[in-house]
Design an enzyme around this catalytic site. Structure first.
Site, PDB file in Angstrom:
ATOM      1  N   THR A 200       0.864  -1.189   0.000  1.00 52.92           N
ATOM      2  CA  THR A 200       0.000   0.000   0.000  1.00 52.92           C
ATOM      3  C   THR A 200       0.898   1.237   0.000  1.00 52.92           C
ATOM      4  O   THR A 200       1.314   1.690  -1.055  1.00 52.92           O
ATOM      5  CB  THR A 200      -0.969  -0.002   1.200  1.00 52.92           C
ATOM      6  OG1 THR A 200      -0.239  -0.225   2.407  1.00 52.92           O
ATOM      7  CG2 THR A 200      -2.030  -1.075   1.042  1.00 52.92           C
ATOM      8  N   LYS A 229       4.088  -6.918   4.190  1.00 60.20           N
ATOM      9  CA  LYS A 229       3.847  -5.537   3.800  1.00 60.20           C
ATOM     10  C   LYS A 229       3.567  -4.729   5.055  1.00 60.20           C
ATOM     11  O   LYS A 229       3.097  -5.256   6.066  1.00 60.20           O
ATOM     12  CB  LYS A 229       2.693  -5.416   2.812  1.00 60.20           C
ATOM     13  CG  LYS A 229       1.322  -5.832   3.301  1.00 60.20           C
ATOM     14  CD  LYS A 229       0.566  -4.802   4.117  1.00 60.20           C
ATOM     15  CE  LYS A 229       0.493  -3.470   3.402  1.00 60.20           C
ATOM     16  NZ  LYS A 229      -0.143  -2.449   4.322  1.00 60.20           N
ATOM     17  N   THR A 240      -0.936  -0.934   8.856  1.00 60.98           N
ATOM     18  CA  THR A 240      -1.533  -2.237   8.497  1.00 60.98           C
ATOM     19  C   THR A 240      -0.390  -3.150   8.055  1.00 60.98           C
ATOM     20  O   THR A 240       0.384  -2.736   7.231  1.00 60.98           O
ATOM     21  CB  THR A 240      -2.487  -1.969   7.347  1.00 60.98           C
ATOM     22  OG1 THR A 240      -3.666  -1.437   7.730  1.00 60.98           O
ATOM     23  CG2 THR A 240      -2.590  -2.966   6.321  1.00 60.98           C
ATOM     24  N   GLU A 327       6.883   4.784   7.324  1.00 63.79           N
ATOM     25  CA  GLU A 327       6.439   6.003   6.645  1.00 63.79           C
ATOM     26  C   GLU A 327       7.229   7.212   7.135  1.00 63.79           C
ATOM     27  O   GLU A 327       7.178   7.571   8.311  1.00 63.79           O
ATOM     28  CB  GLU A 327       4.944   6.209   6.873  1.00 63.79           C
ATOM     29  CG  GLU A 327       4.102   5.169   6.154  1.00 63.79           C
ATOM     30  CD  GLU A 327       2.636   5.227   6.502  1.00 63.79           C
ATOM     31  OE1 GLU A 327       1.847   4.601   5.777  1.00 63.79           O
ATOM     32  OE2 GLU A 327       2.268   5.883   7.496  1.00 63.79           O
ATOM     33  N   ASN A 467       0.199  10.583   6.312  1.00 61.64           N
ATOM     34  CA  ASN A 467      -1.039  10.159   6.957  1.00 61.64           C
ATOM     35  C   ASN A 467      -2.111  11.235   6.950  1.00 61.64           C
ATOM     36  O   ASN A 467      -3.302  10.934   7.033  1.00 61.64           O
ATOM     37  CB  ASN A 467      -0.737   9.683   8.380  1.00 61.64           C
ATOM     38  CG  ASN A 467      -0.072   8.322   8.372  1.00 61.64           C
ATOM     39  OD1 ASN A 467      -0.717   7.307   8.213  1.00 61.64           O
ATOM     40  ND2 ASN A 467       1.251   8.314   8.510  1.00 61.64           N
ATOM     41  N   THR A 472      -6.786  11.389   0.670  1.00 66.12           N
ATOM     42  CA  THR A 472      -7.047  12.558  -0.165  1.00 66.12           C
ATOM     43  C   THR A 472      -6.854  12.267  -1.646  1.00 66.12           C
ATOM     44  O   THR A 472      -5.915  11.599  -2.006  1.00 66.12           O
ATOM     45  CB  THR A 472      -6.106  13.713   0.246  1.00 66.12           C
ATOM     46  OG1 THR A 472      -6.200  13.914   1.647  1.00 66.12           O
ATOM     47  CG2 THR A 472      -6.480  14.984  -0.482  1.00 66.12           C
TER      48      THR A 472
END
Length: 472
Positions: A200, A229, A240, A327, A467, A472
């Site tokens: 993702t 992942k 996740t 991230e 995040n 968006t």
């Protein structure tokens, strides 16, 4: 500087959700991972070849679960040519368990860990908090794969990852499952494409493989392969994050779950990116016995001990790739809590440090603020009485270049810290933090011998950007 591009604003060729941070050249494409978007520093983690377990075939197929994805794989299928002799899984502890989690738990219970043949995974939609309809969608995915396998008994585990609270485009998925089945292959490229299909906000696919032998069959070479992942919403407590591990070693269903639990507790349950536990976390372990040899059926056997060691080390390597792709992360941090009277207390302390926003932001700012580390040690819940004794506690940084450890606190007394050296250590991507509890109050320093290790990353501006723009 952070530059944002809305979907479609750059034309069809880049019609995707892109977040690029020029500080480290990171690019985040939600659910659309391709070679051209993988940051150069991350390419070293992608294998160019592998040794994969006999009897397993895999595929990555494009469905278009998210409308923005017009060509890249988002449906993964992992299948054994014959039903597995043993299968086990560890699931999220989040109360809002996703539909595929609920279904897979029931399937494993019904089959008593035997006869599982496939795992089907979609990215782009978590199928979580979707009610009875979502559960029926998960059942439909499993049933379609079972149909392809030619079996009427439930033999497929289901996983999903993506946005919570949205229904799957189930018709599109069901239409493509036969294609995914016909595309099954055992090549390295097939395994890599499958690992890509479950991504993702990941910036690179996470796939590793390894060979090993067992004491009872030294002439047989066994293989272990795994993909995972995850880059955000990572603080598993299976928990996740998704993962599938496959081996061609012969394992009895009775010992499969203990093997996986031991490995997961010291790997996937010992990592943290942001402290959030997903609704979908699942790690599955499949063994089909295709390589032959003596079946591992006793937890006291030499073969069991050997496989446990291999599986745990393998799971640690795989889970660490998740942290390296955190991230917005700029650092890969190992925190080692040692000389604790008990393992559980050491692990709780390591976990608390790994979750601390103040620790994580200090590391991002290259600030050797050891007080934040010590603070996290001091407020950790659930530790055994007497584990943390201030006058026996020490904190230090261990550089990755092999140079001497930088002592920050020794037996509760602060050291005069060389700030220039501390800053230089924090310039590196990798860092180890050592917290020595000195044995607590169980005796003289060093008598408490338990140690726990956690892996985590820092918090950067990019994490907030990614995040904040997730949907968006």
């Amino acid at each position: 500087m952070v530059v944002l591009f809305k979907a479609g604003s750059l034309g069809p060729a880049t019609n995707s959700f892109i977040i690029a941070a020029t500080r480290r050249g990171q690019i985040r494409l939600y659910n659309i991972l391709q070679d051209t978007t993988i940051p150069e520093p991350k390419r070293k983690y992608i294998p160019s070849s592998g040794t994969y377990p006999k009897g397993f075939r895999v595929s990555g197929t494009h469905v278009g679960v998210k409308a923005a994805n017009t060509k890249y794989p988002d449906l993964a299928l992992i299948s054994s040519d014959k039903p597995c002799t043993a299968a086990a899984a560890v699931f999220t502890t989040n109360k809002f368990q996703a539909a595929p989690v609920q279904l897979s738990k029931v399937t494993l219970e019904q089959r008593k860990g035997k006869g599982i043949q496939s795992v089907v995974i979609n990215s782009g939609c978590a199928n979580a908090v979707t009610g009875k309809g979502g559960l029926e969608d998960a059942r439909s995915m499993a049933a379609k794969v079972d149909e392809c396998n030619g079996t009427s008994e439930p033999s497929t585990l289901v996983m999903s990852t993506g946005v919570i609270g949205q229904r799957l485009p189930i018709s599109k998925i069901l239409d493509k499952i036969p294609t995914a089945y016909s595309n099954l292959a055992s090549t390295h490229n097939a395994w890599l494409a499958t690992a890509r299909a479950i991504c993702t906000t990941d910036t690179f696919p996470k796939l590793i493989s390894r060979t090993f032998s067992l004491p009872s069959s030294p002439g047989i070479t066994y293989s272990l392969a795994g993909m995972t992942k995850g880059a955000g919403m990572i603080h598993p407590n299976m928990a996740t994050l998704l993962g599938v591990l496959c081996t061609d070693a012969p394992v009895d269903a009775s010992v499969m779950k203990p093997l996986l639990l031991h490995a997961v507790s010291r790997s996937f349950n010992s990592i943290s990116i942001d402290g959030d536990t997903s609704t979908n976390d699942t790690i599955a372990f499949l063994a089909n016995g295709a390589a032959g040899g003596q079946t591992i059926a006793s937890s006291t056997s030499q073969d069991y001990a050997a496989l446990q060691k291999v599986l745990t080390s393998f799971a640690q390597s795989l889970s660490q790739l998740v942290v390296r792709d955190g991230e917005g992360a700029t650092k890969f941090v190992t925190v080692r809590v040692q000389n604790s009277p008990c393992y559980d207390s050491a692990r709780r302390i390591a976990s608390t440090i790994a979750r601390s926003p103040l620790v994580k932001t200090a590391l991002y700012g290259r600030d050797a603020n050891w007080g934040r580390i010590l603070c996290a040690v001091g407020y950790t819940d659930g530790v055994t009485e007497g584990t943390v004794v201030p006058e026996r506690t020490s904190v230090s940084f261990k550089p990755v270049d092999g140079s001497p450890t930088l002592r920050l606190l020794v037996n509760g007394e602060p050291e005069v810290v060389d700030e220039e050296r501390a800053s230089a250590i924090l310039q590196d991507e990798d860092l180890e933090i050592i917290v020595d509890l000195g044995g607590g109050d169980k005796g003289e320093k060093g008598l408490g011998g338990e140690e726990a290790v956690y892996w985590f990353c820092d918090f950067s501006h990019e994490y907030v950007t990614i995040n904040g723009d997730y949907r968006t």
